[in-house]
Design a protein around this motif. Structure first.
Motif, PDB file in Angstrom:
ATOM      1  N   UNK A  11       5.878   0.274 107.243  1.00 15.86           N
ATOM      2  CA  UNK A  11       7.226   0.106 107.976  1.00 15.86           C
ATOM      3  C   UNK A  11       7.312  -1.211 108.492  1.00 15.86           C
ATOM      4  N   UNK A  12       8.517  -1.839 108.006  1.00  9.93           N
ATOM      5  CA  UNK A  12       8.744  -3.290 108.440  1.00  9.93           C
ATOM      6  C   UNK A  12      10.025  -3.276 109.383  1.00  9.93           C
ATOM      7  N   UNK A  13       9.994  -3.949 110.696  1.00 14.79           N
ATOM      8  CA  UNK A  13      11.075  -3.955 111.474  1.00 14.79           C
ATOM      9  C   UNK A  13      11.406  -5.419 111.873  1.00 14.79           C
ATOM     10  N   UNK A  14      10.453  -6.431 111.223  1.00 16.11           N
ATOM     11  CA  UNK A  14      10.767  -7.688 111.668  1.00 16.11           C
ATOM     12  C   UNK A  14      10.111  -8.637 110.494  1.00 16.11           C
ATOM     13  N   UNK A  15      10.127  -9.919 110.580  1.00 17.15           N
ATOM     14  CA  UNK A  15       9.924 -10.799 109.284  1.00 17.15           C
ATOM     15  C   UNK A  15       8.523 -10.661 108.965  1.00 17.15           C
ATOM     16  N   UNK A  16       7.647 -10.656 109.851  1.00 14.77           N
ATOM     17  CA  UNK A  16       6.113 -10.637 109.562  1.00 14.77           C
ATOM     18  C   UNK A  16       5.944  -9.148 108.957  1.00 14.77           C
ATOM     19  N   UNK A  17       6.316  -7.900 109.250  1.00 16.41           N
ATOM     20  CA  UNK A  17       6.338  -6.679 108.544  1.00 16.41           C
ATOM     21  C   UNK A  17       6.946  -6.791 106.988  1.00 16.41           C
ATOM     22  N   UNK A  18       7.998  -7.409 106.850  1.00 10.95           N
ATOM     23  CA  UNK A  18       8.429  -7.893 105.557  1.00 10.95           C
ATOM     24  C   UNK A  18       7.552  -8.687 104.763  1.00 10.95           C
ATOM     25  N   UNK A  19       7.143  -9.606 105.163  1.00  5.84           N
ATOM     26  CA  UNK A  19       5.983 -10.709 104.784  1.00  5.84           C
ATOM     27  C   UNK A  19       4.978  -9.615 103.876  1.00  5.84           C
ATOM     28  N   UNK A  20       4.581  -8.699 104.901  1.00  3.79           N
ATOM     29  CA  UNK A  20       3.274  -7.687 104.223  1.00  3.79           C
ATOM     30  C   UNK A  20       4.039  -6.961 103.138  1.00  3.79           C
ATOM     31  N   UNK A  21       4.957  -6.259 102.989  1.00  2.00           N
ATOM     32  CA  UNK A  21       5.543  -5.652 102.103  1.00  2.00           C
ATOM     33  C   UNK A  21       5.794  -6.723 100.910  1.00  2.00           C
ATOM     34  N   UNK A  22       6.214  -7.902 101.065  1.00  2.00           N
ATOM     35  CA  UNK A  22       6.335  -8.640  99.984  1.00  2.00           C
ATOM     36  C   UNK A  22       5.168  -9.210  99.084  1.00  2.00           C
ATOM     37  N   UNK A  23       4.009  -9.317  99.987  1.00  2.00           N
ATOM     38  CA  UNK A  23       2.735  -9.460  99.427  1.00  2.00           C
ATOM     39  C   UNK A  23       2.308  -8.198  98.549  1.00  2.00           C
ATOM     40  N   UNK A  24       2.538  -6.935  99.155  1.00  2.00           N
ATOM     41  CA  UNK A  24       2.064  -5.834  98.265  1.00  2.00           C
ATOM     42  C   UNK A  24       2.661  -5.565  96.888  1.00  2.00           C
ATOM     43  N   UNK A  25       4.340  -6.360  97.162  1.00  2.00           N
ATOM     44  CA  UNK A  25       5.022  -6.045  96.074  1.00  2.00           C
ATOM     45  C   UNK A  25       4.873  -7.001  95.075  1.00  2.00           C
ATOM     46  N   UNK A  26       4.413  -8.199  95.284  1.00  2.00           N
ATOM     47  CA  UNK A  26       4.475  -9.425  94.494  1.00  2.00           C
ATOM     48  C   UNK A  26       3.523  -8.956  92.808  1.00  2.00           C
ATOM     49  N   UNK A  27       4.403  -9.466  91.992  1.00  2.00           N
ATOM     50  CA  UNK A  27       4.110  -9.117  90.198  1.00  2.00           C
ATOM     51  C   UNK A  27       4.281  -7.658  90.168  1.00  2.00           C
ATOM     52  N   UNK A  28       4.841  -6.893  91.001  1.00  2.00           N
ATOM     53  CA  UNK A  28       5.353  -5.400  90.677  1.00  2.00           C
ATOM     54  C   UNK A  28       6.361  -5.527  89.870  1.00  2.00           C
ATOM     55  N   UNK A  29       6.527  -4.295  88.854  1.00  2.00           N
ATOM     56  CA  UNK A  29       7.596  -4.255  87.782  1.00  2.00           C
ATOM     57  C   UNK A  29       8.713  -3.201  88.242  1.00  2.00           C
ATOM     58  N   UNK A  30       9.613  -3.597  88.001  1.00  2.00           N
ATOM     59  CA  UNK A  30      10.949  -2.778  88.703  1.00  2.00           C
ATOM     60  C   UNK A  30      12.037  -2.660  87.279  1.00  2.00           C
ATOM     61  N   UNK A  31      12.315  -1.598  86.920  1.00  2.00           N
ATOM     62  CA  UNK A  31      13.170  -1.261  85.657  1.00  2.00           C
ATOM     63  C   UNK A  31      14.648  -1.144  86.376  1.00  2.00           C
ATOM     64  N   UNK A  32      15.401  -1.856  85.610  1.00  2.00           N
ATOM     65  CA  UNK A  32      16.661  -2.143  86.172  1.00  2.00           C
ATOM     66  C   UNK A  32      17.298  -0.642  86.471  1.00  2.00           C
ATOM     67  N   UNK A  33      17.116   0.380  85.685  1.00  2.00           N
ATOM     68  CA  UNK A  33      17.640   1.578  86.174  1.00  2.00           C
ATOM     69  C   UNK A  33      17.095   2.448  87.223  1.00  2.00           C
ATOM     70  N   UNK A  34      16.047   1.572  87.813  1.00  2.00           N
ATOM     71  CA  UNK A  34      15.294   2.415  88.804  1.00  2.00           C
ATOM     72  C   UNK A  34      15.698   1.367  90.109  1.00  2.00           C
TER      73      UNK A  34
END
Length: 129
Positions: A11-34
């Motif tokens: 759960x991110x409620x600030x810039x630092x938390x969002x950085x953690x989520x960004x690092x976890x999701x980098x290189x992740x694949x997202x289908x346009x339909x999803x």
């Protein structure tokens, strides 16, 4: 031996938390339909197939990244008619403009989505393999 599988929830409620989520999701694949924006509920959802970076493994995990209190969404260079198109996530950045926030989700090939909000509340929750 009992190997329990733990599913992450960040759960991110600030810039630092969002950085953690960004690092976890980098290189992740997202289908346009999803990619979904539930305008009435002010919720923006991404279903991401990502690598399990927390355990340094090549295991792929399906995760939902949920952004709450989203007032408006803008996208650039996304063909929304091509539902099977798969985007590769590079990073998620946060910008503060006066009293509001702009969350920009960057994908390869100059594709991005910008979310506009006054409140930061982002969840990354694993759904399993």
């Amino acid at each position: 031996m009992n190997h329990k599988k733990y599913l992450a929830k960040i759960i991110a409620k600030d810039a630092n938390g969002l950085q953690v989520i960004s690092a976890c999701c980098a290189e992740g694949k997202v289908k346009v339909d999803e990619i979904k924006f539930l305008k009435k509920n002010k919720i923006f959802l991404l279903l991401i197939e990502r690598l399990n970076k927390e355990n340094d493994s090549k295991e792929k995990i399906e995760s939902i990244c949920k952004f709450e209190f989203i007032d408006k969404v803008k996208s650039k260079n996304i063909d929304q008619n091509n539902k099977d198109n798969i985007l590769e996530l590079i990073a998620i950045n946060l910008f503060k403009v006066e009293e509001k926030y702009e969350i920009t989700i960057y994908f390869k090939n100059n594709v991005f989505i910008t979310l506009f909000t006054e409140v930061l509340e982002i969840f990354l929750e694993d759904q399993g393999k």
